[in-house]
Write a protein that holds these residues in place. Structure first.
Motif, short mmCIF file in Angstrom:
data_model
loop_
_atom_site.label_atom_id
_atom_site.label_comp_id
_atom_site.label_asym_id
_atom_site.label_seq_id
_atom_site.Cartn_x
_atom_site.Cartn_y
_atom_site.Cartn_z
N PRO A 1 -41.01 15.85 -34.75
CA PRO A 1 -39.84 14.99 -34.66
C PRO A 1 -38.62 15.79 -34.23
CG PRO A 1 -40.42 15.41 -36.96
CD PRO A 1 -41.47 16.05 -36.12
N TRP A 2 -37.77 15.16 -33.43
CA TRP A 2 -36.60 15.89 -32.95
C TRP A 2 -35.69 16.29 -34.09
CZ3 TRP A 2 -31.66 14.37 -33.78
CH2 TRP A 2 -31.37 13.01 -33.97
N GLN A 3 -35.74 15.57 -35.20
CA GLN A 3 -34.87 15.88 -36.32
C GLN A 3 -35.21 17.25 -36.94
OE1 GLN A 3 -36.43 12.98 -35.74
NE2 GLN A 3 -34.97 11.32 -35.95
N LEU B 1 -33.41 21.91 -31.11
CA LEU B 1 -33.12 21.26 -29.82
C LEU B 1 -32.46 22.22 -28.83
CD1 LEU B 1 -31.96 17.70 -30.92
CD2 LEU B 1 -34.25 18.48 -30.25
N ALA B 2 -31.57 23.05 -29.30
CA ALA B 2 -30.90 24.00 -28.41
C ALA B 2 -31.90 24.94 -27.77
CB ALA B 2 -29.83 24.77 -29.17
N ALA B 3 -32.85 25.44 -28.56
CA ALA B 3 -33.86 26.34 -28.03
C ALA B 3 -34.76 25.64 -27.01
CB ALA B 3 -34.70 26.93 -29.16
N GLU C 1 -30.76 12.73 -25.63
CA GLU C 1 -32.01 12.65 -24.86
C GLU C 1 -33.18 12.26 -25.76
OE1 GLU C 1 -31.60 15.98 -21.36
OE2 GLU C 1 -31.79 16.71 -23.42
N CYS C 2 -33.21 12.83 -26.95
CA CYS C 2 -34.31 12.58 -27.88
C CYS C 2 -34.24 11.18 -28.48
CB CYS C 2 -34.32 13.64 -28.98
SG CYS C 2 -34.68 15.29 -28.35
N GLU C 3 -33.04 10.65 -28.63
CA GLU C 3 -32.91 9.28 -29.11
C GLU C 3 -33.30 8.28 -28.04
OE1 GLU C 3 -28.85 9.17 -30.42
OE2 GLU C 3 -29.38 9.77 -32.46
N GLU C 4 -33.15 8.67 -26.78
CA GLU C 4 -33.44 7.80 -25.65
C GLU C 4 -34.94 7.67 -25.38
OE1 GLU C 4 -32.43 5.34 -22.44
OE2 GLU C 4 -31.07 6.22 -23.89
#
Length: 126
Positions: free
Chosen positions: A34-36, A40-42, A49-52
């Motif tokens: 999960p993106w949470q 994300l920076a790495a 973008e991940c919510e989209e």
């Protein structure tokens, strides 16, 4: 060993069910997370973008979103799944996949396993 990464929305029950299906049935070497809980920076991704859409970040640096990310994931899997991934890359299939993906994303709270928490905020629905 570096691995490709497939990122999904962990706050969405429907998305989580799909990710669990991937982990149980699709033999991929990619991390599915999960993106949470992702760095994300790495990965070179943003929350927006991940919510989209789901995201793919390949070890080769290739990034993809939505059905293109799913095609990449399948292409990184077992032989039968690779065929499905290749099919998803055909121009006509890909052209149809994006509207279908967007429809599912907008209606994911209505999908099997979906909950009200899965709903995309009204302001972001097109």
């Amino acid at each position: 060993m570096e691995r490709s990464t497939f990122v999904y929305d962990g706050d969405c029950a429907f998305c989580t069910r799909c990710a669990e299906f991937i982990e149980r049935h699709i033999p991929t070497g990619a991390r599915v997370l999960p993106w949470q809980f992702a760095d994300l920076a790495a990965l070179g991704l943003t929350e927006a973008e991940c919510e989209e859409a789901v995201q793919w970040v390949g070890v080769d640096g290739v990034r993809a979103a939505g059905p293109d990310a799913i095609a990449r994931l399948l292409g990184d899997s077992g032989p039968l799944w690779r065929v499905a991934g290749a099919g998803l890359r055909f121009p006509l299939v890909r052209a149809a996949a994006w509207p279908a993906y967007r429809w599912v994303a907008r209606n994911r709270h209505r999908m099997p396993g979906g909950t009200a928490a899965c709903a995309v905020p009204a302001a972001r629905r097109n």
